[in-house]
Design a protein around this motif. Structure first.
Motif, PDB file in Angstrom:
ATOM      1  N   VAL A 103       0.847  -1.182   0.000  1.00  0.00           N
ATOM      2  CA  VAL A 103       0.000   0.000   0.000  1.00  0.00           C
ATOM      3  C   VAL A 103       0.891   1.243   0.000  1.00  0.00           C
ATOM      4  N   GLY A 104       0.466   2.276  -0.756  1.00  0.00           N
ATOM      5  CA  GLY A 104       1.164   3.561  -0.723  1.00  0.00           C
ATOM      6  C   GLY A 104       2.465   3.565  -1.486  1.00  0.00           C
ATOM      7  N   ILE A 125       2.014  -4.463   3.472  1.00  0.00           N
ATOM      8  CA  ILE A 125       3.261  -3.769   3.772  1.00  0.00           C
ATOM      9  C   ILE A 125       3.378  -2.498   2.935  1.00  0.00           C
ATOM     10  N   SER A 126       4.380  -1.701   3.245  1.00  0.00           N
ATOM     11  CA  SER A 126       4.689  -0.516   2.455  1.00  0.00           C
ATOM     12  C   SER A 126       5.352  -0.929   1.139  1.00  0.00           C
ATOM     13  N   ASN A 127       5.682   0.032   0.328  1.00  0.00           N
ATOM     14  CA  ASN A 127       6.276  -0.235  -0.985  1.00  0.00           C
ATOM     15  C   ASN A 127       7.760  -0.563  -0.812  1.00  0.00           C
ATOM     16  N   GLY A 205      14.027   3.061  -0.535  1.00  0.00           N
ATOM     17  CA  GLY A 205      13.975   4.072   0.506  1.00  0.00           C
ATOM     18  C   GLY A 205      13.013   3.658   1.597  1.00  0.00           C
ATOM     19  N   PHE A 206      12.460   4.637   2.271  1.00  0.00           N
ATOM     20  CA  PHE A 206      11.521   4.372   3.365  1.00  0.00           C
ATOM     21  C   PHE A 206      10.112   4.232   2.787  1.00  0.00           C
ATOM     22  N   GLY A 207       9.864   3.078   2.167  1.00  0.00           N
ATOM     23  CA  GLY A 207       8.563   2.837   1.570  1.00  0.00           C
ATOM     24  C   GLY A 207       8.455   3.340   0.149  1.00  0.00           C
ATOM     25  N   GLN A 557      10.436  -1.268   6.260  1.00  0.00           N
ATOM     26  CA  GLN A 557      10.175   0.052   5.690  1.00  0.00           C
ATOM     27  C   GLN A 557      11.259   1.043   6.102  1.00  0.00           C
ATOM     28  N   ASN A 558      11.514   1.136   7.399  1.00  0.00           N
ATOM     29  CA  ASN A 558      12.498   2.099   7.915  1.00  0.00           C
ATOM     30  C   ASN A 558      13.873   1.452   7.890  1.00  0.00           C
ATOM     31  N   LYS A 559      14.566   1.674   6.813  1.00  0.00           N
ATOM     32  CA  LYS A 559      15.781   0.925   6.507  1.00  0.00           C
ATOM     33  C   LYS A 559      17.004   1.566   7.167  1.00  0.00           C
TER      34      LYS A 559
END
Length: 743
Positions: A103-104, A125-127, A205-207, A557-559
């Motif tokens: 999503v997103g 999950i995020s992208n 990146g972050f998502g 997500q938050n790498k």
């Protein structure tokens, strides 16, 4: 080895135009002719001592004639008869192939309408880099070693009952290696590849994704490079088998890391509690220790009603009264009608809602924050009593804790899970799924014992069993318990679930929970840097020469990694070590504590946050997720939660742990200790303090038989301490009963 999985290995050179692949050619019998260029490959294949299931391979490649522009070298592992059911894992980046709905396109994306009040919502999950959730679609994951807590690619084949772990080192003279996983359209073959260097089209990146900025080097005649890696192929019956094997071998290729002793736990506690004490505020909403860099209050997660615990542990009247004022504020202002708490409140008294949807405006709160609230409220009550101040405990605090425990029990009975977001007034689950309630079984177990409510212990056991089987055994991940991610796999839920599993062992004595905790500790290890990465020499971490093994990654997500486990000491890892005698759990928590100290701001020689003395912040960045310029650089701010980590580790971990009858000495503090002699019921140890600070070191000594009894939550209150000056040595005489005396 690879034939067991319809696999083969080949080496190649790849020429690029920027990051676009122009041509790729494979070596045949150690040679490769590319136009006028001649390449030579020399292969060394060695067994690994003590590991018949592993081979060490070194591929030395040299350009013997010609020139080659923009060229990378690599090794590929091609697996045929592949199944999309295979579990694929890259530590801290990829879990179960990240093969989930997305999503997103950015940080903390909004949820869609259909995700609310929907018990069938899929894990979303995020992208992030991922293998395709859709059948009949090719996909590829492009990473570099800086994206992983260990430079490794792993998978488990349920059909073949085999596990594969490929370990490599971080980089060559060309920079970080690349790690790619590519699945074909029919999803019946998959390629795992290592390249030197990484040449990715897009960097995660972050998502979201951005142009990588990678480039392949130019080669001239005589240039050469050795690509080194280790391959394990072993029998595995389950995802837990792969995870436990990974923890066993994660340091075997990069080698032992080198934690630096530089900041004693007692000094860390002194500095961080000073910061926290100075951040106590009285605002219209109430009185509390600030959990953020503003005056609003967030319950749980980022230190709200957590940083108050080490302040209570200081055992002085000023801070005790402040902690009592904060508990009054929390239970009077934040608890909803259902028994669940709201997640935050502004300084002027406006309740904060979380993850709201315009389609469903009912105020919601994080399940994770409520799980934190139950655990830490109970721990406060226990600590008041352990310190001899049980009379300070107010009936209102106990009533609030009972209402919250009952709310969790009611949700479990109604839905068979706790969900991710909850409506604080009604108690209805607003967003289902994830492992957001990972810590809830721990709070329920403590509350059950404290209030003599066996029903809550039963809910704790059932819910922990549910999370273990659904998330750990079947998916090899836990996730979704942070307020700034979707249901992404993350470290906080992994470590939080460890808290719950060890709590259940503590209150039941059932060793099956220990067995589950071993698997969960292995999952936790996948989130923790296992080696000391090389950072750019001009970066802040590079200049300070910090050894960052033990930094804990946030989420897929938050790498980025961070100093410490979010809002926890990790004492459950110590408890697991104590119960099993397995040193790898002690090693893991020692790494985490020492990496945390590397991030603490100690001017003039160790400036990290450019902020308060003793402060720390949440970025230890080995990846280029925030751009190449961010690698190795701290952020000039402070985070209460990382400082809370430090305070809790200083309290709940012993500086030195001794089993007197087995003559075993394990050190967690920034001192050195060794056994000198034993006479009768006494042992003599020598302790050195190599740091620049005087230290006050806690010693926990016992017999091995005593370690079979679970350790209580306030045991640290009874640990004796001894003072040792900077640069000095001393000797301690330890009796079999744990009494210590200087000699």
């Amino acid at each position: 080895m690879l034939k067991q999985l319809n696999g083969n290995m080949h080496f190649s050179i790849s020429q690029f135009g920027g990051v676009r692949l122009i041509a790729k050619q494979q070596f045949e019998k150690g040679k490769l002719q590319a136009g006028t260029n001649t390449w030579q490959l020399q292969l060394q294949d060695k067994p690994v001592m003590g590991h018949p299931e592993a081979r060490d391979i070194t591929a030395s490649i040299v350009l013997t004639r010609g020139k080659a522009s923009s060229t990378a070298i690599g090794v590929s592992f091609d697996f045929g008869n592949w199944s999309r059911d295979n579990y694929v894992m890259v530590p801290a980046s990829i879990y179960n192939g990240n093969r989930y709905a997305s999503v997103g396109n950015g940080y903390n994306p909004a949820y869609t309408k259909d995700m609310y009040y929907n018990a069938q919502v899929p894990l979303t999950i995020s992208n992030n880099p991922r293998l395709s959730i859709e059948k009949g679609k090719a996909s590829a994951i492009e990473l570099q070693t800086g994206n992983a807590a260990t430079p490794a690619m792993c998978f488990f084949s349920p059909a073949k009952k085999k596990g594969v772990i490929i370990l490599t080192d971080q980089q060559s003279k060309f920079g970080n290696h690349g790690m790619t996983i590519s699945e074909n359209k029919t999803q019946d073959s998959c390629v795992f590849a290592i390249s030197a260097p990484a040449v990715r089209q897009q960097a995660p990146g972050f998502g979201d994704f951005h142009p990588s900025g990678d480039h392949a080097p130019d080669w001239k005649q005589g240039d050469q490079l050795a690509l080194k890696f280790r391959v394990y192929v072993f029998t595995a019956n389950s995802i837990p088998d792969l995870l436990t094997k990974f923890m066993e071998v994660r340091k075997t290729f990069t080698g032992s890391n080198h934690p630096r002793n530089q900041l004693p736990m007692s000094k860390l506690l002194e500095l961080a509690t000073t910061i926290c004490s100075n951040n106590f505020v009285r605002v219209p909403a109430g009185s509390y220790y600030l959990p953020e860099n503003n005056k609003d209050f967030q319950l749980g997660w980022v230190s709200g009603m957590m940083n108050s615990y080490p302040m209570l542990a200081l055992n002085n009247e000023k801070e005790r009264q402040r902690v009592a004022a904060e508990l009054d504020f929390v239970v009077n202002k934040l608890q909803g009608k259902s028994g669940y708490f709201y997640g935050g409140i502004t300084a002027d008294g406006k309740l904060l809602a979380e993850k709201m949807s315009p389609d469903f405006p009912e105020p919601q709160a994080m399940v994770r924050k409520n799980a934190d609230a139950l655990l830490w409220l109970m721990k406060h009550l226990l600590l008041f009593k352990a310190q001899g101040y049980g009379s300070v405990v107010k009936p209102e605090w106990e009533t609030a804790a009972k209402r919250l425990a009952a709310a969790f029990a009611n949700t479990w009975k109604a839905h068979g899970e706790f969900g991710q977001y909850i409506a604080a007034e009604t108690g209805e689950i607003a967003v289902f799924n994830s492992t957001a309630g990972a810590i809830a079984p721990a709070g329920l177990a403590i509350a059950s014992d404290y209030f003599k409510q066996p029903e809550w212990l039963q809910v704790a056991k059932e819910s922990a069993g549910f999370y273990y089987n659904r998330d750990v055994v079947k998916q090899g991940l836990t996730g979704g318990d942070c307020g700034d991610i979707s249901m992404d796999a993350n470290s906080e839920s992994a470590f939080g679930f460890m808290e719950s599993l060890m709590a259940l062992y503590n209150f039941t004595g059932d060793k099956s929970w220990l067995e589950k905790a071993k698997v969960q500790a292995a999952l936790c290890s996948t989130w923790t840097l296992s080696y000391d990465p090389v950072f750019p020499s001009e970066s802040q971490i590079g200049k300070l020469q910090c050894n960052m093994a033990g930094a804990v990654w946030a989420s897929i997500q938050n790498k980025h990694a961070a100093p410490g486990i979010c809002c926890a000491s990790g004492d459950y890892l110590f408890k697991l070590f104590r119960a099993t005698g397995d040193a790898k759990y002690a090693d893991l928590i020692r790494d985490i504590q020492h990496a945390h100290a590397e991030a603490v701001n100690i001017p003039p020689g160790h400036i990290t946050t450019n902020n308060l003395v003793g402060s720390s912040m949440e970025r230890i960045q080995p990846s280029d997720a925030e751009g190449k310029g961010s690698v190795g650089n701290f952020i000039n701010t402070r985070n209460s939660w990382t400082e809370t980590d430090g305070m809790l580790m200083a309290l709940e971990l012993p500086g030195i742990y001794v089993q007197t009858d087995k003559k075993k000495v394990t050190v967690f503090d920034h001192v050195e200790a060794k056994l000198i002699s034993q006479k009768g019921r006494q042992i003599l140890i020598e302790v050195k303090n190599p740091t620049s600070f005087d230290a006050n070191v806690a010693v926990f000594a016992e017999k091995a038989i005593q370690a079979q009894k679970p350790l209580g939550y306030t045991a640290f209150v009874q640990w004796p301490k001894f003072a040792i000056k900077s640069g000095q040595s001393c000797r301690l005489l330890i009796d079999a009963d744990g009494t210590i005396s200087a000699k």
